[in-house]
Design an enzyme around this catalytic site. Structure first.
Site, PDB file in Angstrom:
ATOM      1  N   LYS A  87       0.773  -1.236   0.000  1.00 43.66           N
ATOM      2  CA  LYS A  87       0.000   0.000   0.000  1.00 43.66           C
ATOM      3  C   LYS A  87       0.809   1.294   0.000  1.00 43.66           C
ATOM      4  O   LYS A  87       1.720   1.463   0.800  1.00 43.66           O
ATOM      5  CB  LYS A  87      -0.913   0.012   1.224  1.00 43.66           C
TER       6      LYS A  87
ATOM      7  N   GLY B 161       8.737  -5.078   8.830  1.00 42.81           N
ATOM      8  CA  GLY B 161       8.621  -6.457   9.307  1.00 42.81           C
ATOM      9  C   GLY B 161       8.653  -7.488   8.196  1.00 42.81           C
ATOM     10  O   GLY B 161       9.419  -8.451   8.250  1.00 42.81           O
TER      11      GLY B 161
ATOM     12  N   GLY C 122       7.123  -1.962  12.547  1.00 38.89           N
ATOM     13  CA  GLY C 122       6.463  -0.646  12.557  1.00 38.89           C
ATOM     14  C   GLY C 122       7.342   0.465  13.099  1.00 38.89           C
ATOM     15  O   GLY C 122       7.309   1.594  12.592  1.00 38.89           O
TER      16      GLY C 122
END
Ligand code: ADP
Ligand code: MG
Length: 393
Positions: free
Chosen positions: A201, A350, A373
């Site tokens: 994304k 990750g 993150g």
């Protein structure tokens, strides 16, 4: 500069260390103990310096009483004991008299692990919402607080920020190393610098693009996110990933940085994810029912040309749907190319770190962040509350 564990006299002190023992479990079996191993340096340092070592960590998410069954740190306690070659005292209680008694009985060099901090989430999310009383309580159990859980440092929880604001505090070796490596690529990179992006994304990477675009020389964009850019450039992308609401952002970036942004020039396509048949076409040949799942060979060559002239490479996001072997080819080829490229190479994120490790490319990189993150937040220029709350030197 943040204080580190080395700035304290630990002798005789109760040192609370927030570690990251959030390991993958299957039942009670630890599938990968990397995270435990990575915290050993800090734990051993505290033991060697005569501290009473109190460890806190979360493991997974706890939403119901039933979640506790498979999210206990008890198996971690056993594994830690093996790795340290030393007894580890385990407290099933995250607070209360039994825990306090155990701590009161500790001698120097003893190690005590407290049960999963998120068991406290059953109490109105006390851990995850950084309940003030809980942070204060945990702080009351020790003399010094050391945060070494990099992967949760982008969260403001009772077991990091909540304790840090109530005790003298520093960072451990793992966080110190992460900060040093990121500082190098973010503030003092050797030029040219290339940012290689992929993943699903655009929305996940906007902060990162905005923070880095003026600092880097090239931005190579692969993965699913490339197709919203390609759509924004006026081409058809068939059934490939598209984020309509990000088209304007992509258009603006392409307009403002026409020479910096390098998009795929060909793609590996299939009709759907299960399809055995794939084809490789130029980027302007994607048909309505095609789905782009990897970069093509010409894109790999184009990326390679840019990587070859780079002195710093920052990589986040796999270049194809790497969970399926045949769409991992682009990312594998790029790793193979990176083997022969002399640049400072850092991986964040990750899934990207997992991809590199699972395919045995660890040695190629100067740093593979354990942060997930948290590493994305650092690359986005955000401050991490778990680190901000630590005392300055
Ligand atoms: P990280 O977790 O390292 O930040 P991301 O989650 O952004 O990385 O990227 C990895 C994910 O991107 C993987 O799950 C992969 O399947 C997905 N991905 C990469 N390329 C594509 C693609 N062309 N279509 C759909 N998903 C993709
Ligand atoms: Mg991911």
């Amino acid at each position: 500069m943040k204080k580190t564990i080395q700035d304290f006299d630990l002798n005789n002190k109760k040192v609370i260390i927030r570690v990251d023992f959030n390991v993958p479990l299957k039942g009670k079996k630890i599938l990968n103990d990397n995270r435990i191993k990575q915290s050993l340096e800090t734990i051993n340092y505290a033991i060697e310096h005569n501290a009473k070592v109190i460890l806190l960590s979360h493991l997974g998410r706890i939403k119901t009483e039933a979640d506790k069954k498979n999210k206990s740190l008890a198996p971690v306690s056993k594994r830690l004991s093996k790795l340290l070659n030393k007894k580890v005292i385990f407290s099933k209680d995250t607070r209360g008299e039994k825990l306090e008694n155990k701590i009161n009985k500790m001698k120097n060099k003893d190690v005590l692990l407290i049960e999963n901090t998120r068991f406290e989430d059953l109490n109105d999310k006390a851990e995850s919402k950084n309940n003030e009383e809980l942070g204060k309580y945990w702080a009351s159990l020790g003399d010094i607080f050391i945060n070494d859980a990099f992967a949760t440092s982008h969260r403001s929880h009772a077991s990091n920020v909540g304790i840090a604001i109530n005790l003298e505090s520093g960072i451990g070796f793992l966080i110190e190393k992460e900060l040093t490596k990121f500082d190098l690529v973010l503030n003092n990179p050797k030029k040219p610098t290339t940012l290689m992006l992929g993943g699903a994304k655009v929305g996940d990477k906007i902060g990162l693009i905005e923070n880095l675009i003026d600092k880097v020389d090239y931005v190579l964009i692969g993965g699913g996110m490339a197709y919203t850019f390609i759509k924004a450039s006026g081409l058809s992308i068939g059934k490939s990933l598209l984020e309509e609401e990000k088209i304007d952002f992509c258009k603006k970036i392409l307009e403002d940085y026409p020479d910096k942004i390098i998009l795929p020039i060909d793609s590996v396509l299939a009709k759907d994810l299960k399809s055995k048949v794939t084809k490789e076409v130029f980027i302007n040949e994607i048909e309505e029912d095609d789905m782009a799942l990897d970069i093509g060979y010409k894109t790999y060559k184009l990326f390679k040309e840019h990587l070859e002239i780079s002195k710093t490479v920052i990589w986040n996001g796999t270049l194809g749907m790497t969970e399926i072997d045949k769409y991992a080819v682009g990312s594998i080829k790029v790793c193979e190319a990176l083997k022969n490229i002399e640049a400072y190479k850092l991986v964040g994120g990750g899934d990207t770190a997992g991809f590199v490790i699972n395919n045995n490319y660890e040695d190629i990189f100067d740093h593979i962040s354990t942060g997930g993150g948290a590493s994305l937040e650092l690359l986005s220029g955000s401050k991490l509350p778990g680190i901000e709350s630590i005392d300055e030197k």
